[in-house]
Design an enzyme around this catalytic site. Structure first.
Site, PDB file in Angstrom:
ATOM      1  N   GLU A 189       0.816  -1.210   0.000  1.00 45.24           N
ATOM      2  CA  GLU A 189       0.000   0.000   0.000  1.00 45.24           C
ATOM      3  C   GLU A 189       0.847   1.256   0.000  1.00 45.24           C
ATOM      4  OE1 GLU A 189      -2.324   0.024   3.525  1.00 45.24           O
ATOM      5  OE2 GLU A 189      -3.171  -1.946   3.119  1.00 45.24           O
ATOM      6  N   CYS A 198      -1.902   1.872   8.288  1.00 49.72           N
ATOM      7  CA  CYS A 198      -0.989   0.937   7.608  1.00 49.72           C
ATOM      8  C   CYS A 198      -1.572  -0.463   7.532  1.00 49.72           C
ATOM      9  CB  CYS A 198       0.330   0.818   8.352  1.00 49.72           C
ATOM     10  SG  CYS A 198       0.859   2.316   9.122  1.00 49.72           S
TER      11      CYS A 198
HETATM   12  N1  SAH Z   1       7.557   0.221  11.169  1.00 47.05           N
HETATM   13  C1  SAH Z   1       7.708   1.636  11.177  1.00 47.05           C
HETATM   14  C2  SAH Z   1       6.878   2.388  10.160  1.00 47.05           C
HETATM   15  C3  SAH Z   1       5.493   1.954   9.880  1.00 47.05           C
HETATM   16  S1  SAH Z   1       4.083   2.558  10.700  1.00 47.05           S
HETATM   17  C4  SAH Z   1       7.456   2.166  12.557  1.00 47.05           C
HETATM   18  O1  SAH Z   1       7.122   1.408  13.445  1.00 47.05           O
HETATM   19  O2  SAH Z   1       7.662   3.363  12.767  1.00 47.05           O
HETATM   20  C5  SAH Z   1       4.044   4.286  10.785  1.00 47.05           C
HETATM   21  C6  SAH Z   1       3.503   4.772  12.119  1.00 47.05           C
HETATM   22  O3  SAH Z   1       2.103   4.523  12.283  1.00 47.05           O
HETATM   23  C7  SAH Z   1       4.181   4.115  13.302  1.00 47.05           C
HETATM   24  O4  SAH Z   1       4.390   5.067  14.291  1.00 47.05           O
HETATM   25  C8  SAH Z   1       3.141   3.098  13.737  1.00 47.05           C
HETATM   26  O5  SAH Z   1       3.345   2.671  15.046  1.00 47.05           O
HETATM   27  C9  SAH Z   1       1.873   3.866  13.527  1.00 47.05           C
HETATM   28  N2  SAH Z   1       0.658   3.058  13.398  1.00 47.05           N
HETATM   29  C10 SAH Z   1       0.537   1.804  12.921  1.00 47.05           C
HETATM   30  N3  SAH Z   1      -0.750   1.417  12.946  1.00 47.05           N
HETATM   31  C11 SAH Z   1      -1.445   2.446  13.446  1.00 47.05           C
HETATM   32  C12 SAH Z   1      -2.825   2.649  13.716  1.00 47.05           C
HETATM   33  N4  SAH Z   1      -3.721   1.703  13.472  1.00 47.05           N
HETATM   34  N5  SAH Z   1      -3.190   3.839  14.235  1.00 47.05           N
HETATM   35  C13 SAH Z   1      -2.286   4.813  14.464  1.00 47.05           C
HETATM   36  N6  SAH Z   1      -0.979   4.676  14.235  1.00 47.05           N
HETATM   37  C14 SAH Z   1      -0.561   3.499  13.740  1.00 47.05           C
END
Ligand code: SAH
Length: 348
Positions: free
Chosen positions: A93, A334
């Site tokens: 995505e 994500c």
């Molecule tokens: N793996 C990396 C990048 C991917 S996610 C990381 O952990 O930073 C990008 C951001 O969105 C990260 O801070 C992650 O923790 C957050 N995130 C993932 N799923 C989420 C959700 N459902 N709601 C809010 N933030 C989320």
């Protein structure tokens, strides 16, 4: 035979490649221009290179293919989410976001993810594979082609843990900021990590000008461990000490991401504890109201708790913003769109 991804090679590597095919090295320069400046997606679109050279290349190399499976546009048309299929059928995505100061694209760095964060949809089916540098670039090239608009900012915050795919991430950043390619300034590139300390330290040495974002999500290790398995490997103290060094070595401010989960990490006491730990650090905190994922039981913090949390950080002179909510109507968290898509397929 699995072919190598030509789009992952830099100009120097393409020049060497030309030589190994008994061509003059400038043919490699031309090849780079076709792939990263004119951004062709097939050998048949390349005009001024000898046919036998292209034939030899195509025996071992392919140009990473990408195909739009689905595009969801938000009601306000300021965000679009793309579901792409790659050459092997893997799905990833990307999100396109329109801002006053330019267009941003959020890309995926892996198919799935193995970090296992409790609130995240990307990790539900585990890690399938790493993306190549070329596949990361392709997401941007394809969105720019499809929208007809220039991308000025790139954030690596889609599916996957970018620092778990270190070599390809680095090649990607170098190609993305190459002045002979799409030429996006490193200052307009953000890489988000769950906090892999060894790789953060390694990245310090690379002399990059990108913004590093760390997913903190908690004021202490006990809460962080409940949300993120990686917290069992690295403590927050270790992360902060790596961050301080990173800031010192690169002169770049660090961003801390903090997804606000109702009843888990959003109390006033948590804001105070976080403020104490971040005091004096050249950083910025980005509060993200949780995008609730239906497979997970976590819920988003209440508006007033998010507001209070922000105020406490501000009172303690910590730079803080609440992330502008884009695309919550289009499964923008994500991995959500991909999960909705792969499930019906798996059931067949
Ligand atoms: N793996 C990396 C990048 C991917 S996610 C990381 O952990 O930073 C990008 C951001 O969105 C990260 O801070 C992650 O923790 C957050 N995130 C993932 N799923 C989420 C959700 N459902 N709601 C809010 N933030 C989320």
């Amino acid at each position: 035979m699995k072919k190598f991804d030509l789009r992952s090679l830099d100009e120097e590597q393409m020049m060497r490649l030309a030589e190994t095919c008994d061509e003059k090295s400038f043919r490699g320069k031309q090849l780079f221009e076709w792939i990263h400046k004119k951004r062709v997606s097939d050998f048949s679109e390349i005009r001024n290179l000898p046919k036998h050279f292209l034939e030899r290349l195509s025996e071992k190399y392919s140009i990473s293919g990408i195909h739009i499976e689905k595009k969801q546009v938000s009601k306000k048309s300021d965000t679009a989410k793309y579901l792409f299929s790659l050459a092997d059928g893997s799905l990833v995505e990307s999100v396109w976001m329109k801002y006053h100061h330019g267009n941003s694209v959020c890309i995926s760095s892996q198919v799935g993810c193995r970090m296992g964060c409790s609130f995240c949809a990307s990790t539900l089916t585990g890690l399938e594979r790493n993306l190549t540098a070329g596949e990361m670039l392709s997401q941007i090239y394809e969105i720019q082609r499809e929208t007809g608009e220039r991308v000025s900012n790139v954030i690596v915050m889609g599916m996957g843990e970018p620092l778990d795919n270190y070599e390809s991430l680095l090649a990607f950043i170098r190609l993305l900021s190459d002045e002979k390619g799409i030429h996006i300034s490193q200052r307009n590139i953000t890489v988000s990590t769950c906090g892999l300390v060894d790789q953060i330290r390694r990245m310090m040495e690379e002399k990059l000008q990108i913004t590093l974002a760390i997913s903190l999500h908690a004021p202490n290790d006990a809460i962080r461990r409940k949300m993120m398995p990686v917290a069992n490997k690295y403590s927050m103290d270790e992360i902060f000490s790596a961050c301080r060094e990173y800031i010192k070595n690169t002169g770049r401010r660090i961003t801390f991401e903090y997804s606000m989960v109702d009843g888990v990490n959003d109390e006033k006491a948590h804001a105070l504890e976080l403020s104490r730990k971040l005091k004096g650090m050249n950083c910025h905190v980005n509060l993200i109201p949780l995008n609730a994922v239906k497979e997970r039981k976590n819920r988003r913090s209440k508006e007033e708790n998010i507001r209070d949390f922000k105020q406490i950080l501000e009172k303690n002179r910590i730079n803080v913003t609440i992330r502008r909510e884009l695309g919550s109507d289009i499964d923008a968290a994500c991995g959500q769109l991909r999960n909705n898509f792969i499930k019906p397929i798996e059931r067949n």
